[in-house]
Design a protein around this motif. Structure first.
Motif, PDB file in Angstrom:
ATOM      1  N   ARG A 190      -5.913  -5.042 -12.594  1.00  0.00           N
ATOM      2  CA  ARG A 190      -6.260  -4.338 -11.348  1.00  0.00           C
ATOM      3  C   ARG A 190      -5.533  -2.992 -11.272  1.00  0.00           C
ATOM      4  O   ARG A 190      -6.094  -1.994 -10.814  1.00  0.00           O
ATOM      5  CB  ARG A 190      -5.908  -5.208 -10.142  1.00  0.00           C
ATOM      6  CG  ARG A 190      -6.696  -6.508 -10.052  1.00  0.00           C
ATOM      7  CD  ARG A 190      -6.445  -7.196  -8.724  1.00  0.00           C
ATOM      8  NE  ARG A 190      -7.059  -8.519  -8.682  1.00  0.00           N
ATOM      9  CZ  ARG A 190      -6.405  -9.667  -8.815  1.00  0.00           C
ATOM     10  NH1 ARG A 190      -5.084  -9.650  -8.998  1.00  0.00           N
ATOM     11  NH2 ARG A 190      -7.034 -10.817  -8.763  1.00  0.00           N
ATOM     12  N   VAL A 191      -4.268  -2.975 -11.709  1.00  0.00           N
ATOM     13  CA  VAL A 191      -3.509  -1.716 -11.717  1.00  0.00           C
ATOM     14  C   VAL A 191      -4.190  -0.707 -12.633  1.00  0.00           C
ATOM     15  O   VAL A 191      -4.333   0.484 -12.288  1.00  0.00           O
ATOM     16  CB  VAL A 191      -2.058  -1.969 -12.163  1.00  0.00           C
ATOM     17  CG1 VAL A 191      -1.342  -0.653 -12.463  1.00  0.00           C
ATOM     18  CG2 VAL A 191      -1.295  -2.738 -11.092  1.00  0.00           C
ATOM     19  N   LEU A 192      -4.619  -1.161 -13.819  1.00  0.00           N
ATOM     20  CA  LEU A 192      -5.280  -0.253 -14.759  1.00  0.00           C
ATOM     21  C   LEU A 192      -6.574   0.301 -14.176  1.00  0.00           C
ATOM     22  O   LEU A 192      -6.905   1.479 -14.363  1.00  0.00           O
ATOM     23  CB  LEU A 192      -5.567  -0.991 -16.070  1.00  0.00           C
ATOM     24  CG  LEU A 192      -4.328  -1.393 -16.893  1.00  0.00           C
ATOM     25  CD1 LEU A 192      -4.741  -2.198 -18.113  1.00  0.00           C
ATOM     26  CD2 LEU A 192      -3.537  -0.166 -17.306  1.00  0.00           C
TER      27      LEU A 192
ATOM     28  N   CYS B  50      -7.275   1.857  -5.282  1.00  0.00           N
ATOM     29  CA  CYS B  50      -6.476   0.622  -5.180  1.00  0.00           C
ATOM     30  C   CYS B  50      -7.211  -0.445  -4.378  1.00  0.00           C
ATOM     31  O   CYS B  50      -7.190  -1.632  -4.731  1.00  0.00           O
ATOM     32  CB  CYS B  50      -5.116   0.929  -4.541  1.00  0.00           C
ATOM     33  SG  CYS B  50      -4.014   1.897  -5.596  1.00  0.00           S
ATOM     34  N   TRP B  51      -7.861  -0.011  -3.318  1.00  0.00           N
ATOM     35  CA  TRP B  51      -8.579  -0.971  -2.477  1.00  0.00           C
ATOM     36  C   TRP B  51      -9.771  -1.551  -3.235  1.00  0.00           C
ATOM     37  O   TRP B  51     -10.016  -2.758  -3.210  1.00  0.00           O
ATOM     38  CB  TRP B  51      -9.047  -0.278  -1.201  1.00  0.00           C
ATOM     39  CG  TRP B  51      -9.806  -1.209  -0.296  1.00  0.00           C
ATOM     40  CD1 TRP B  51      -9.297  -2.195   0.498  1.00  0.00           C
ATOM     41  CD2 TRP B  51     -11.222  -1.238  -0.106  1.00  0.00           C
ATOM     42  NE1 TRP B  51     -10.297  -2.845   1.170  1.00  0.00           N
ATOM     43  CE2 TRP B  51     -11.502  -2.285   0.819  1.00  0.00           C
ATOM     44  CE3 TRP B  51     -12.279  -0.490  -0.627  1.00  0.00           C
ATOM     45  CZ2 TRP B  51     -12.789  -2.582   1.235  1.00  0.00           C
ATOM     46  CZ3 TRP B  51     -13.565  -0.798  -0.216  1.00  0.00           C
ATOM     47  CH2 TRP B  51     -13.814  -1.830   0.700  1.00  0.00           C
ATOM     48  N   LEU B  52     -10.529  -0.689  -3.944  1.00  0.00           N
ATOM     49  CA  LEU B  52     -11.687  -1.157  -4.704  1.00  0.00           C
ATOM     50  C   LEU B  52     -11.263  -2.064  -5.862  1.00  0.00           C
ATOM     51  O   LEU B  52     -11.999  -2.983  -6.244  1.00  0.00           O
ATOM     52  CB  LEU B  52     -12.483   0.034  -5.240  1.00  0.00           C
ATOM     53  CG  LEU B  52     -13.211   0.883  -4.193  1.00  0.00           C
ATOM     54  CD1 LEU B  52     -13.870   2.095  -4.845  1.00  0.00           C
ATOM     55  CD2 LEU B  52     -14.257   0.054  -3.441  1.00  0.00           C
TER      56      LEU B  52
ATOM     57  N   PHE C 261       0.838  -1.204   0.000  1.00  0.00           N
ATOM     58  CA  PHE C 261       0.000   0.000   0.000  1.00  0.00           C
ATOM     59  C   PHE C 261       0.876   1.259   0.000  1.00  0.00           C
ATOM     60  O   PHE C 261       0.643   2.202  -0.760  1.00  0.00           O
ATOM     61  CB  PHE C 261      -0.920  -0.033   1.219  1.00  0.00           C
ATOM     62  CG  PHE C 261      -1.731   1.209   1.405  1.00  0.00           C
ATOM     63  CD1 PHE C 261      -2.745   1.552   0.521  1.00  0.00           C
ATOM     64  CD2 PHE C 261      -1.477   2.057   2.486  1.00  0.00           C
ATOM     65  CE1 PHE C 261      -3.483   2.710   0.695  1.00  0.00           C
ATOM     66  CE2 PHE C 261      -2.209   3.207   2.670  1.00  0.00           C
ATOM     67  CZ  PHE C 261      -3.227   3.532   1.769  1.00  0.00           C
ATOM     68  N   GLN C 262       1.906   1.252   0.836  1.00  0.00           N
ATOM     69  CA  GLN C 262       2.819   2.400   0.890  1.00  0.00           C
ATOM     70  C   GLN C 262       3.561   2.570  -0.433  1.00  0.00           C
ATOM     71  O   GLN C 262       3.782   3.706  -0.896  1.00  0.00           O
ATOM     72  CB  GLN C 262       3.812   2.219   2.034  1.00  0.00           C
ATOM     73  CG  GLN C 262       3.173   2.324   3.412  1.00  0.00           C
ATOM     74  CD  GLN C 262       4.160   2.039   4.534  1.00  0.00           C
ATOM     75  OE1 GLN C 262       5.261   1.533   4.287  1.00  0.00           O
ATOM     76  NE2 GLN C 262       3.774   2.352   5.765  1.00  0.00           N
ATOM     77  N   PHE C 263       3.923   1.455  -1.048  1.00  0.00           N
ATOM     78  CA  PHE C 263       4.601   1.530  -2.352  1.00  0.00           C
ATOM     79  C   PHE C 263       3.695   2.201  -3.384  1.00  0.00           C
ATOM     80  O   PHE C 263       4.153   3.038  -4.177  1.00  0.00           O
ATOM     81  CB  PHE C 263       4.991   0.127  -2.825  1.00  0.00           C
ATOM     82  CG  PHE C 263       5.506   0.098  -4.237  1.00  0.00           C
ATOM     83  CD1 PHE C 263       6.821   0.400  -4.524  1.00  0.00           C
ATOM     84  CD2 PHE C 263       4.662  -0.221  -5.311  1.00  0.00           C
ATOM     85  CE1 PHE C 263       7.296   0.409  -5.828  1.00  0.00           C
ATOM     86  CE2 PHE C 263       5.124  -0.224  -6.614  1.00  0.00           C
ATOM     87  CZ  PHE C 263       6.447   0.085  -6.872  1.00  0.00           C
TER      88      PHE C 263
END
Length: 624
Positions: free
Chosen positions: A78-80, A58-60, A12-14
């Protein structure tokens, strides 16, 4: 759980750092690699607005459900999704807050591209680093192997074998010239399959893997021949349906067996027609624990019968098939019944209690040399009397269908076993001509791969012991088909029959047993110098060539390409009475007397030792 939570927090921090980097780098690139002093407030406010939006996106998108070491296309998707959500937040920031100075329009392109590169690139870099740590030391280890095929299965295999300490792929071969010189998973496609002997010699390999799960039998045989020329051991990947279903991984390689080279293409049957005959019916199978009988039972189970009656003389075989149902088809009621088909009292008891609607008679003595000498009368009792008992019980209980499993050895028989099966066929025809309430049918086929008493297990045992492999004659040939194929076609024929037919299965091309022995020796990794072939001479009653139709018979096609119907000569109705009178004798006739009587009823029967039979014909009536 704490360890998993810590890793997710680090990821998450990244992702938040990737956002900050992409946002700042986009401005830096926009202004030709110099930082715009006037845009400090715009950058800072935009960053503060987008960080919580990016975290939510990111979480969704489910970014923290995947493992980085297995980062792949689903993770990229997921990244997209996450970047798309963050881009919307950026647009909202530009439109709603209208920062001064305004955000350059080029950032709408630069920012998401940099963010995708950061988030996806970080995941890919981590996976590469982790795999190098775990498997990098294996690169030069393992036995060198050539992969045959350069398709999807080969790509999966090459990828999985990079992590194996046992194998090292050194190249691929494929007949598609468009793939030559290209790379698959970092491995070069060297050339065509026919170059295998030369490539194997140059690369000093001793193994090849056929990575074409859907390869035809002809292709498998061709590759096996090339491997034999090169002295390679041929392996193969599982069947395509097993790989696609996830039951077996593509790297679950195994040795190529002789069944892979003799096997035939997948059989399709009219499942609706078969289901109409079997679904909801009480089905009885004699010889239910044998090779064909047990496979019949397994195939019947797919058509939802109301009950399956397992009739078997061998206690162990009966237990085995009963346990198979308990493990694999527990929802189907089965009744294991120990019974000898020669025991009419026991059969009447079974048929009277359970009233089967469909009967498959697979119980028989099938071993030619054993039945030829000192056991001829027992072959008659089991194959002829047993068939007569089961067929009569089927008619008396009002069964809809009775199907006799016969053999190609019943055609122009030269042995007692074949003659008894032909006589059994004739009795079934005679019974149907008298009473056609039960559809009485016969299905005739040749040898099946892997059946009890098959030549293949015998050759395997001889090769394991160092040879020699014994073949009776250099020119002897046999038809072969797989047990599942035979069982399916028996069900298809049984569902098609109107009564009185003899169905003949398409057995394909006959196979020379000498070639079979040679292929098995090569597939076992030996040469004929190491495991020799020894010819022992034809055994009693054995034929050089098997036939599927008698000379006097013609066939007519059916709607199924692998089934034909034989037009055999009419059978006299008094045959049943004559045979029954012969079977009722208490004393056991000699083998010669049995042959004489069979010759009387089965004129196409030509015993190998015809001279020994002829003198007995005058005495056969007294002994019979």
């Amino acid at each position: 759980m704490q360890k998993v939570g810590l890793k997710s927090l680090l990821v998450f921090q990244f992702d938040l750092l990737a956002l900050a980097f992409a946002w700042c780098a986009a401005f830096w690139l926009r202004f030709n690699f110099s930082w715009p002093e006037d845009y400090g407030n715009t950058v800072l406010v935009g960053l503060l607005c987008m960080l919580p939006a990016h975290a939510l996106a990111c979480w969704l998108a489910g970014l923290y459900r995947g493992l980085w070491i297995f980062a792949s296309l689903p993770d990229l998707k997921r990244v997209l999704k996450a970047v798309g959500g963050t881009l919307l937040a950026m647009v909202a920031y530009v439109v709603l807050l209208t920062p001064q100075p305004p955000v350059p329009r080029s950032l709408v392109v630069l920012f998401p591209l940099l963010l995708i590169m950061g988030m996806a690139g970080g995941r890919v870099a981590y996976r590469m680093w982790k795999e190098h740590r775990m498997f990098g030391a294996l690169v030069c280890q393992g036995k060198p192997v050539i992969v045959i095929g350069a398709g999807r299965a080969a790509a999966m295999l090459v990828r999985d074998m990079e992590r194996s300490p046992d194998w090292r792929v050194v190249g691929l071969l494929d007949d598609n010239a468009g793939k030559w010189g290209r790379e698959l998973g970092g491995q070069r496609v060297i050339g065509a399959v026919d170059s295998l002997p030369e490539v194997a010699s140059d690369l000093k390999v001793r193994h090849a893997i056929l990575a074409i799960p859907s390869a035809s039998i002809a292709v498998r045989r061709k590759v096996a021949d090339y491997c034999a020329q090169a002295g390679l051991q041929l392996l193969t990947v599982p069947a395509l349906e097993d790989i696609m279903s996830g039951r077996i991984a593509v790297n679950a390689i195994r040795k190529v067996e002789i069944e892979d080279l003799l096997g035939r293409e997948t059989v399709c049957i009219d499942t609706a027609n078969v289901a109409a005959v079997l679904a909801g019916k009480c089905v009885l199978v004699t010889g239910a624990g044998g090779s064909i009988g047990s496979e019949l039972c397994r195939q019947i189970a797919h058509f939802s019968p109301a009950r399956v009656l397992l009739v078997e003389q061998s206690e162990y075989a009966l237990y085995t098939i009963e346990q198979w149902f308990a493990q694999h088809q527990p929802q189907i009621p089965v009744v294991p019944l120990a019974a000898d088909v020669k025991d009419a009292v026991r059969l009447h008891e079974i048929f009277g209690e359970w009233l089967p609607q469909v009967v498959f008679h697979a119980a028989a003595y099938k071993h030619v040399p054993l039945m030829e000498v000192r056991n001829a009368w027992q072959a008659v009792r089991n194959n002829v009397l047993g068939t007569l008992n089961v067929a009569r019980c089927s008619q008396s209980c009002g069964a809809e269908r009775f199907v006799l499993i016969s053999t190609d050895k019943a055609v122009n028989p030269t042995n007692v076993m074949g003659a008894t099966k032909r006589l059994a066929e004739m009795l079934c025809q005679a019974l149907y001509s008298v009473s056609n309430a039960t559809r009485v049918e016969t299905v005739r086929f040749g040898n099946v791969l892997g059946s009890n008493g098959s030549v293949i297990p015998k050759f395997q045992e001889q090769i394991a012991c160092g040879g020699p492999v014994t073949v009776t004659h250099p020119e002897i040939t046999r038809y072969f088909m797989s047990i599942p194929e035979a069982a399916l076609l028996v069900l298809q024929a049984g569902s098609m029959g109107e009564g009185g037919e003899i169905f003949v299965l398409d057995m394909g091309e006959p196979v020379r047993i000498t070639d079979l022995a040679r292929n098995m020796i090569r597939l076992s990794g030996f040469s004929e110098d190491e495991i020799r072939i020894e010819f022992t001479g034809l055994r009693p009653g054995e034929k050089l060539y098997e036939e599927l139709l008698a000379d006097a018979e013609q066939t007519r096609p059916t709607h199924h390409p692998k089934l034909r119907i034989a037009r055999s000569r009419p059978v006299a109705t008094d045959l049943v009475r004559e045979v029954e009178a012969w079977l009722e004798q208490r004393a056991s006739p000699t083998d010669q007397a049995v042959r004489s009587k069979l010759l009387h009823w089965v004129p196409e029967y030509m015993p190998a030792d015809i001279a020994a039979v002829a003198p007995c014909q005058s005495n056969s009536g007294q002994q019979a």
